[in-house]
Design a protein around this motif. Structure first.
Motif, short mmCIF file in Angstrom:
data_model
loop_
_atom_site.label_atom_id
_atom_site.label_comp_id
_atom_site.label_asym_id
_atom_site.label_seq_id
_atom_site.Cartn_x
_atom_site.Cartn_y
_atom_site.Cartn_z
N VAL A 271 0.87 -1.17 0.00
CA VAL A 271 0.00 0.00 0.00
C VAL A 271 0.91 1.22 0.00
O VAL A 271 1.72 1.39 0.91
CB VAL A 271 -0.93 0.02 1.23
CG1 VAL A 271 -1.78 1.29 1.23
CG2 VAL A 271 -1.80 -1.22 1.27
N GLU B 221 -6.39 1.25 4.85
CA GLU B 221 -7.09 0.01 5.21
C GLU B 221 -7.92 -0.53 4.05
O GLU B 221 -7.99 -1.74 3.84
CB GLU B 221 -7.97 0.22 6.45
CG GLU B 221 -7.17 0.26 7.74
CD GLU B 221 -6.34 -1.01 7.97
OE1 GLU B 221 -6.88 -2.13 7.82
OE2 GLU B 221 -5.16 -0.87 8.31
N LYS C 51 -5.54 -2.12 1.67
CA LYS C 51 -5.11 -3.40 2.24
C LYS C 51 -6.15 -4.49 1.95
O LYS C 51 -5.80 -5.61 1.57
CB LYS C 51 -4.91 -3.26 3.75
CG LYS C 51 -4.63 -4.56 4.45
CD LYS C 51 -4.59 -4.37 5.95
CE LYS C 51 -4.52 -5.69 6.67
NZ LYS C 51 -4.61 -5.53 8.13
N ILE D 104 1.41 -7.90 3.54
CA ILE D 104 1.14 -6.56 3.02
C ILE D 104 1.99 -5.54 3.76
O ILE D 104 2.05 -5.55 4.99
CB ILE D 104 -0.36 -6.22 3.11
CG1 ILE D 104 -1.17 -7.21 2.27
CG2 ILE D 104 -0.63 -4.77 2.67
CD1 ILE D 104 -2.66 -7.11 2.40
N PHE E 205 2.99 -1.32 4.22
CA PHE E 205 2.48 0.04 4.11
C PHE E 205 3.67 0.97 3.97
O PHE E 205 4.54 0.97 4.85
CB PHE E 205 1.66 0.42 5.35
CG PHE E 205 0.41 -0.39 5.50
CD1 PHE E 205 -0.79 0.09 5.01
CD2 PHE E 205 0.42 -1.62 6.14
CE1 PHE E 205 -1.95 -0.65 5.14
CE2 PHE E 205 -0.73 -2.36 6.28
CZ PHE E 205 -1.92 -1.88 5.77
#
Length: 155
Positions: free
Chosen positions: A96, A107, A110, A121, A123
């Motif tokens: 992300v 979110e 995700k 995942i 960020f």
């Protein structure tokens, strides 16, 4: 270091993340063709956006150890099909991007990556550097000595 191929729509941050992973100054650069670097393959967003060109991404994935699917936290929708990760026989991670953007929704991005089939995942914000080190650590193999580690270990 494991080689990663970055895939995602135009302007989701693939080239910016490539620059951040390489420790370069962030500057805008439109990717017009697939760029091969030592451990990073940067692909044009049009390959994800165009069904005919999209097939090439599955072939390019064979050049990498890890496939990174990117979705910006600012995107209103996902171009990734559910369970798309089964199209390659490589490990697929989700990334992300642009998590520092006030209008972003990390979110939601995700959840789209999970729906696509990503179980791991990350960020990241290439602008602030947040999350970039986690990807580098993830790609690092046991035998790798990163440039900044050479100075510390004296290698």
């Amino acid at each position: 270091m494991k080689k990663i191929i970055l895939m995602g729509r135009s302007e989701c941050g693939k080239t910016t993340l490539t620059q951040a992973l390489k420790g370069e100054k962030i500057r805008y650069h439109k990717t017009q063709y697939t760029n091969y670097f030592d451990v990073i393959i940067d692909t044009p967003g049009e390959y994800v956006e165009n069904r005919v060109l999209g097939r090439a991404l599955a072939l390019y994935a064979y050049e990498a150890d890890v496939v990174g699917l990117l979705i910006s936290s600012t995107e209103d929708y996902s171009l990734l099909s559910p369970n798309i990760t089964c199209l390659v026989n490589r490990e697929v991670i989700g990334i992300v991007t642009q998590i520092d953007q006030p209008e972003g929704n990390p979110e939601r991005a995700k959840e789209w990556l999970k729906l696509a089939g990503c179980s791991k995942i990350f960020f990241v914000s290439a602008a602030t550097g947040e999350g970039v080190w986690e990807i580098i650590d993830y790609l690092k193999e046991d035998s790798d000595v990163l440039p900044w580690e050479k100075e510390v270990s004296g290698v």
